[in-house]
Scaffold this motif. Structure first.
Motif, short mmCIF file in Angstrom:
data_model
loop_
_atom_site.label_atom_id
_atom_site.label_comp_id
_atom_site.label_asym_id
_atom_site.label_seq_id
_atom_site.Cartn_x
_atom_site.Cartn_y
_atom_site.Cartn_z
N TYR A 56 6.84 -2.57 -1.42
CA TYR A 56 5.60 -3.31 -1.23
C TYR A 56 5.50 -3.72 0.23
CZ TYR A 56 2.17 -7.05 -1.37
OH TYR A 56 1.08 -7.85 -1.12
N TRP A 110 10.93 1.15 -5.37
CA TRP A 110 9.58 0.64 -5.13
C TRP A 110 9.54 -0.04 -3.76
CZ3 TRP A 110 5.89 2.07 -8.41
CH2 TRP A 110 6.19 2.29 -9.77
N LEU A 166 11.19 -7.13 -5.50
CA LEU A 166 10.90 -6.00 -6.38
C LEU A 166 12.14 -5.60 -7.16
CD1 LEU A 166 8.76 -3.65 -4.11
CD2 LEU A 166 8.06 -4.49 -6.34
N VAL A 200 1.77 -0.93 -4.98
CA VAL A 200 3.18 -0.73 -4.63
C VAL A 200 3.47 0.77 -4.58
CG1 VAL A 200 5.56 -1.26 -5.27
CG2 VAL A 200 3.74 -2.91 -5.76
N SER A 205 8.60 -11.90 -1.07
CA SER A 205 8.38 -11.15 -2.31
C SER A 205 9.64 -10.40 -2.70
CB SER A 205 7.21 -10.17 -2.15
OG SER A 205 7.52 -9.14 -1.22
N SER A 254 12.77 -2.63 -3.37
CA SER A 254 13.73 -2.76 -4.46
C SER A 254 15.03 -2.06 -4.09
CB SER A 254 13.16 -2.16 -5.75
OG SER A 254 13.16 -0.74 -5.66
N VAL A 314 7.02 -6.89 -9.50
CA VAL A 314 6.85 -7.50 -8.20
C VAL A 314 6.60 -9.00 -8.40
CG1 VAL A 314 4.40 -6.83 -8.14
CG2 VAL A 314 5.56 -7.51 -6.03
#
Length: 254
Positions: free
Chosen positions: A235, A233, A154, A193, A152, A246, A175
């Protein structure tokens, strides 16, 4: 799409095809072979994006009275004839004692070459296998679980920059996660998040609030400007998707 099998095992620099045989219970020494000390990727999930090859270090100990070739640890679901497609490279025997070898292995996953399916994300079982010189072999289920996850990503943007103390800062982001079938990153909607903040001069972040991504994977929230610092951010992932953080966006408060 047909059933996936191993591409190859490379042992001592020689490539050979590797096929599964029937599994036996974990810890068994079927046919005079036992596998112990099995480790895959240091016990961590294997997180795969859309283009870069991922190498997962693996190791195991094998004890056998047979003359052997092509030992390896691999991942499977259901039965050992339903493995996850990956290339395997193993070392020669590192002899511990007569008939006992430590083997170092690397599993290679390349989403740019192999047709990985999104449904393959999640839990996989671990088995170890060896082929004997002259025919035959042994496969043992190792009673371990390894998670293979989609990567993933961000993004973040905090504005305005600079901002007056007490005014509102708007923090946005998005995301996304790897779609192995399209080989692109796509919106990952509905994710919870964490928004984190690190004041200027501090060494760690603190979670300020948690925000759900909308149907397009977009994130948006507001906070009051109190001091200069960096926003990001985070996650934390789930059973099919890896975590991500991020970059940080610094906002000067005047």
């Amino acid at each position: 799409m047909g059933k996936k099998v191993f591409r190859a095992v490379v042992t001592g620099g020689v490539a050979a095809m590797f096929t599964a045989v029937a599994a036996v219970p974990a810890g068994a020494a079927e046919g005079g072979v036992s596998f112990t000390r099995v480790q895959v990727n240091g016990g961590k999930p294997i997180v795969i994006g859309v283009s870069e090859e991922v190498a997962a270090p693996t190791s195991f100990r094998m004890a056998t009275t047979h003359k052997w070739k092509w030992p390896a640890v691999f991942l499977y679901r259901g039965s050992t004839d339903d493995p996850l497609w990956h290339a395997i490279e193993t070392s020669d025997c590192i002899e511990v004692s007569p008939g006992v070898c430590d083997i170092k292995e690397t599993m290679f996953f390349d989403p740019s070459v192999w047709d990985m399916r999104n449904s393959e994300a999640g839990a996989w079982k671990v088995a170890a296998e060896v082929h004997f010189q002259g025919g035959g072999g042994d496969t043992d289920d190792e009673g371990l679980t390894v998670y293979v996850k989609r990567n993933s990503r961000l993004t973040v943007n905090a504005s305005p920059e600079p901002v007056s103390k007490g005014k509102t800062i708007t923090v946005t982001g998005k995301v996304t996660r790897a779609n192995w079938e399209t080989r692109k990153y796509a919106s990952y909607e509905g994710r919870l998040v964490s928004l984190q903040f690190k004041p200027s001069g501090a060494t760690s972040y603190t979670t300020v609030k948690k925000v759900y991504a909308n149907g397009s994977g977009n994130l948006k929230t507001t906070v009051k400007a109190s001091k200069t610092g960096t926003w990001r951010w985070v996650y934390y992932g789930n059973t099919t998707t890896g975590p991500s953080t991020s970059s940080g966006d610094n906002v000067v408060v005047r």
